[in-house]
Design an enzyme around this catalytic site. Structure first.
Site, PDB file in Angstrom:
ATOM      1  N   ASN A  55       0.822  -1.197   0.000  1.00 23.13           N
ATOM      2  CA  ASN A  55       0.000   0.000   0.000  1.00 23.13           C
ATOM      3  C   ASN A  55       0.853   1.242   0.000  1.00 23.13           C
ATOM      4  OD1 ASN A  55      -0.280   1.848   2.553  1.00 23.13           O
ATOM      5  ND2 ASN A  55       0.116  -0.215   3.330  1.00 23.13           N
ATOM      6  N   ASN A 110      -3.611   7.159  16.034  1.00 20.66           N
ATOM      7  CA  ASN A 110      -2.289   7.078  15.418  1.00 20.66           C
ATOM      8  C   ASN A 110      -1.951   8.455  14.852  1.00 20.66           C
ATOM      9  OD1 ASN A 110      -0.509   6.668  12.881  1.00 20.66           O
ATOM     10  ND2 ASN A 110      -0.292   4.729  13.966  1.00 20.66           N
ATOM     11  N   CYS A 115       6.076   5.849   8.777  1.00 18.69           N
ATOM     12  CA  CYS A 115       5.289   5.636   7.565  1.00 18.69           C
ATOM     13  C   CYS A 115       6.208   5.669   6.356  1.00 18.69           C
ATOM     14  CB  CYS A 115       4.206   6.694   7.410  1.00 18.69           C
ATOM     15  SG  CYS A 115       3.219   6.435   5.945  1.00 18.69           S
ATOM     16  N   GLY A 160      -4.115  -6.449  11.284  1.00 15.35           N
ATOM     17  CA  GLY A 160      -4.032  -5.390  10.269  1.00 15.35           C
ATOM     18  C   GLY A 160      -4.704  -5.772   8.972  1.00 15.35           C
TER      19      GLY A 160
END
Lengths: 282, 285
Positions: free
Chosen positions: B65, B95, B126, B261
């Site tokens: 992703n 988050n 990230c 997840g």
């Protein structure tokens, strides 16, 4: 920015059920009609809504398919699919009795007219998928339903006999002229738009853009709804994979194909931006 | 289970950031029951539209992703979303993502005033946004970010670690020293899928993206094992959990809690059923 100003799908009706394969009919090269016993979905799915199907062993993520036809009496649903990759290949080769996880119904489907209307259904290739269910619902309400079906060749046309009886008219076009008229659906569209209140279209995104633009020009009073494609992960709004460019009151807004779509008003889609996007998960 | 600083979860099962939105989809679908915690989508100070499609790709036993932190910004989360979390049994842990330490501080200062926010998970890892400062791979920067956030909130601070480092335990020790109440590990692995038909990666930009799903579970377990051995604060295990047995593996390894997840995308009822089955185990959690 409030992220989603457009209406969203109603997730409260979605169920994850174990569906049993009744059979797979080969309708053309790489084109199959998969029939599943899925009692809950067969009673719940509205035209244009879709299911996420998972076959094991198979790809990790489920694959989205519009409900093609329902038989609530027998508790069955069918899906018209084209073999595109591993997931669709496995679905096309399911044997009767094997099971598939079916999550649905998902997405926003077609709106049905409040008053008596004349509707034109425009399909391109495997985009015929949602129309048997939609036509059945429209005919049951006493609507006039015209059917314009296009494909590359005769063996890729969704068979007319799979549509419900009672259509007011049916025109078939093929790119190569092997069945019906030679040309694209947009070649046959102008003459069919006269008197139409609603145009429902499903097919490749460029076809949907062409149909939308032509209908807006030649029949501006008609409501045009399109079922669009985007690479989808979850189908219920959390993976954010199926981002699509939409318009809300003229301004561009981000949307998700699985929540605001897959069926959208033609004027809600930012067509030029959509052209630059892929339609399938790779 | 106690995570720290007043944060106690009713179940060790959580839903991982970026796979559960802000919990509302699961609420509508009836999939919140029994969850200990929801870790929200990465939230930034300003709204972010995310990356241009394609954003996801499928790979064997996993997915890539590159969403690009699409989120409505902390103000919408604090004022529009948080009131809707009232009455939920699951704790909502926001988050937090950003490009600079100051970004993290501003978001956390805002969230500190929101009673429905049970804790903060710092996303210093990230892989999908380009910025000069990669906090998660530098122990001093990771510690400094943790310390700066620690100074502006009384809420529990969990630091989510990237596995894309040589020694994840070193980063873990640094954020522990910086005042983290717990760590969660792992975030996605850097991955790529190639399109031979187009002669370039499937996903745009550099072509790299975050790899998640069952493919990463053995890698994640190795990382969690190192953290459990190195740290005194709790470790929340994440990585390829797709069954209750997968969750049990992480808990037996020493994780205090776990997050599900990618499986939330294709098994939307898994987190709730996993929580129920672990409850039946008794003691296992």
């Amino acid at each position: 920015m409030s992220p989603f100003q457009l209406p969203e799908s109603d997730l409260s009706r979605a169920r994850d059920e174990a569906a049993t394969c009744i059979g797979v009919d080969e309708l053309g090269p790489n084109l199959h009609l998969l029939t599943l016993e899925a009692a809950t979905a067969s009673r719940a799915a509205l035209p244009g809504e879709f299911a996420q199907l998972q076959v094991e062993p198979g790809p990790l993520l489920r694959r989205p398919f519009s409900f093609c036809d329902l038989d609530p009496g027998r508790g069955t649903v069918s899906f018209y699919l084209r073999v595109y990759g591993e997931g669709t290949r496995r679905l096309a080769h399911l044997t009767p009795g094997s099971t598939v996880r079916l999550l649905g119904p998902l997405g926003r489907g077609f709106s049905l007219p409040e008053t008596r209307a004349s509707s034109l259904l425009v399909a391109g290739g495997v985009g015929a998928a949602p129309f048997p269910h939609l036509a059945t619902q429209l005919l049951a309400r006493g609507e006039r339903v015209h059917w314009l079906n296009g494909a590359a060749g005769s063996d890729q046309l969704f068979p007319l006999r799979r549509m419900p009886g009672g259509l007011a008219g049916s025109v078939q076009v093929t790119d190569d002229g092997s069945s019906g008229r030679r040309g694209l659906v947009t070649d046959a569209l102008p003459e069919l738009l006269g008197g139409v209140d609603r145009v429902y279209a499903c097919g490749p995104n460029p076809m949907l853009q062409a149909v939308s633009e032509m209908a807006a020009r030649l029949r501006p009073e008609a409501l045009v709804e399109v079922s669009i494609e985007a690479p989808m992960g979850c189908g219920f709004g959390t993976c954010l994979g199926c981002s699509i460019p939409l318009r809300f009151r003229g301004a561009p807004v981000p949307g998700l194909c699985c929540r605001q779509g897959p069926v959208l008003g033609a004027d809600q889609v930012d067509w030029e931006a959509l052209r630059r996007q892929p339609a399938h998960l790779e | 289970m106690v995570i720290g600083r007043g944060l106690t979860l009713e179940s060790p099962v959580g839903a991982a950031s970026g796979t559960f939105g802000y919990g509302f989809e699961a609420e509508r679908m009836g999939n919140l029951a029994g969850l200990g915690a929801i870790f929200t989508k990465g939230t930034t100070i300003e709204p972010r539209p995310g990356n241009a499609p394609p954003r996801i790709a499928e790979v064997p036993a996993g997915m890539l992703n590159s969403i690009g932190l699409q989120n409505p910004g902390v103000e919408v989360v604090a004022t529009e979303y948080a009131p809707r979390w009232r009455g939920w049994a699951a704790k909502v842990i926001v988050n937090v993502a950003g490009s600079t330490i100051e970004d993290y501080v501003r978001v956390c200062r805002r969230l500190d005033r929101v009673p429905e926010v049970a804790g903060i998970e710092l996303n210093i890892s990230c892989p999908n946004i380009a910025h000069g400062l990669d906090l998660g791979v530098d122990p001093r920067a990771a510690a400094a970010c943790t310390r700066a956030v620690r100074a502006v909130t009384e809420k529990a601070v969990i630091v989510k670690l990237t596995p894309n480092v040589t020694d994840i335990a070193e980063i873990g020790r640094a954020v522990q020293d910086g005042g983290a109440d717990a760590v969660s590990a792992v975030n996605t692995y850097l991955g790529m899928k190639w399109s031979r038909a187009r002669g370039k990666p499937v996903l745009p930009g550099t072509g790299t993206a975050g790899l998640s799903g069952p493919a990463i579970k053995p890698l994640a377990m190795a990382a969690v094992a190192r953290l459990v051995a190195a740290l005194t604060i709790p470790v929340i295990g994440i990585g390829g959990i797709a069954s209750t047995d997968d969750a049990r593996d992480f808990l037996e390894l020493g994780a205090r809690a776990i997050q599900i997840g990618t499986a939330n995308f294709y098994l939307p009822g898994l987190a709730a059923s996993c929580a129920a089955e672990l409850r039946q185990d008794g003691g296992a959690a």
